[in-house]
Scaffold this active site. Structure first.
Site, mmCIF file in Angstrom:
data_model
loop_
_atom_site.group_PDB
_atom_site.id
_atom_site.type_symbol
_atom_site.label_atom_id
_atom_site.label_comp_id
_atom_site.label_asym_id
_atom_site.label_seq_id
_atom_site.Cartn_x
_atom_site.Cartn_y
_atom_site.Cartn_z
ATOM 1 C CE LYS A 87 -24.624 60.640 -52.775
ATOM 2 N NZ LYS A 87 -25.914 61.150 -52.288
ATOM 3 C CG ASP B 17 -26.869 64.147 -52.339
ATOM 4 O OD1 ASP B 17 -26.504 63.841 -53.494
ATOM 5 O OD2 ASP B 17 -26.606 63.473 -51.334
ATOM 6 C CE1 TYR C 154 -27.038 58.291 -48.327
ATOM 7 C CE2 TYR C 154 -28.118 60.153 -49.380
ATOM 8 C CZ TYR C 154 -26.967 59.532 -48.939
ATOM 9 O OH TYR C 154 -25.747 60.137 -49.100
#
Length: 348
Positions: free
Chosen positions: A86, A55, A60
């Site tokens: 995401k 993930d 990030y």
């Protein structure tokens, strides 16, 4: 290295995910920088440990995590991994980015700025931008990142309406066209997950905390609704920001929900530690194994920032815990009596 990790179905999709997943924030330089070499070694250790769920997110490291994870997965057969990223933020070049400072919690050299966008166009752009950063031709799971009041406060209604009227159509289109196999949310609260179930079918929710050895309030509403909806949980933060990994016996400040733990939480963890000592159980092992007993929880994804931590965590996941340990926690009011408990070994 431990045994091969078990796999669970993700919602009603054909995806099978390892019960231990890899959360990509650490390789995005969360709070501190790690080298490309360390990131690569950590990811290779995860692959070697039969972790197949990876993930990541544009947030990030402002794209750094996606780049590093893409590099690690690129030469693997598509069927050997399940990749989740995401949408909800667009990255834009920023010539004035202070790349030598921590930004958004990440010490990243990536010269970008992040902007929220939950519209149809924003989600489509984010999806295709992620493919470019990853250097991959597929994304399996697409999660809407940080929707809800917990993140947006006074702007919650604005962004929710943007997603409801426009952005959800993008998710549905990508899924119908086979460009992603599963859609969901990546959030820190259960309320927004219950809210979006009214919009359409969500396959999974990546939830940070909210169902752990310390917290089981979601048993009363959220988890039953997930079961009816057919949605799985990918559980981030099984240590509640660290307190269930470190315990409270040591000299360091215990963190709970990213802050110094309040006294009532410290007292509760101390009581759980007492039971751990009675049964010779590692607190972190109990914290990892407990949520996986619930049929809605498909995978747990603690922070794995080093090769050593990957192997240590897989060992914790397979540590033998007697059934009586869980029963004792329930008898002492430290665990909800309605909570499904792991199938442990009975004592002689």
């Amino acid at each position: 290295m431990g045994s091969v990790l078990a796999k669970n179905s993700l919602g009603k999709t054909p995806l099978q995910v390892s019960e231990l997943g890899f959360g990509g924030a650490s390789v995005g330089n969360l709070y501190q920088a790690i080298s490309d070499e360390q990131a690569s070694q950590t990811l290779q250790a995860a692959i070697a440990s039969s972790i197949n769920l990876f993930d990541t997110a544009p947030r990030y490291g402002l794209g750094l995590s996606e780049r590093r994870i893409g590099d690690a997965l690129r030469n693997l057969p598509n069927q050997d991994y399940v990749l989740s990223t995401k949408v909800g933020r667009i990255l834009s070049p920023d010539l004035k980015a202070k790349v030598n400072e921590v930004r958004y919690g990440f010490e990243t050299p990536m010269p970008f700025e992040a902007h929220y966008d939950y519209s149809y166009d924003g989600i489509m752009r984010s999806y295709f931008d992620s493919l470019q950063r990853l250097g991959l031709a597929k994304i399996d799971v697409l999660l809407v990142h940080d929707l809800g009041a917990d993140t947006h406060q006074d702007l919650d209604s604005y962004y929710y309406q943007q997603f409801k009227s426009s952005g959800y159509k993008a998710l549905e289109q990508l899924r119908q066209q086979g460009l992603v196999k599963a859609v969901g949310l990546g959030v820190n609260e259960t309320q927004i997950c219950e809210r979006v179930m009214e919009l359409g079918q969500f396959d999974c929710f990546l939830l940070a905390g909210r169902y752990s050895l310390l917290e089981q309030d979601s048993l009363s509403s959220f988890l039953p609704k997930c079961a009816l909806h057919g949605a799985s949980i990918i559980l981030g933060g099984p240590y509640n920001s660290g307190i269930l990994a470190t315990g409270v016996s040591g000299p360091n400040t215990s963190l709970y929900n990213y802050e110094a733990a309040p006294e009532h939480i410290i007292k509760r963890v101390a009581q759980i530690e007492d039971v751990c000592r009675e049964f010779d159980v590692t607190l972190a092992a109990a914290a990892l194994q407990f949520p996986l007993a619930h049929p809605c929880v498909a995978s747990v994804i603690p922070g794995l920032g080093s090769e050593e931590l990957v192997y240590k965590t897989t060992d914790l996941l397979t540590q033998s815990i007697p059934s009586e340990f869980w029963t004792r926690l329930q008898q002492q009011g430290l665990l909800n009596e309605l909570a499904p408990i792991p199938k442990g070994q009975l004592s002689e």
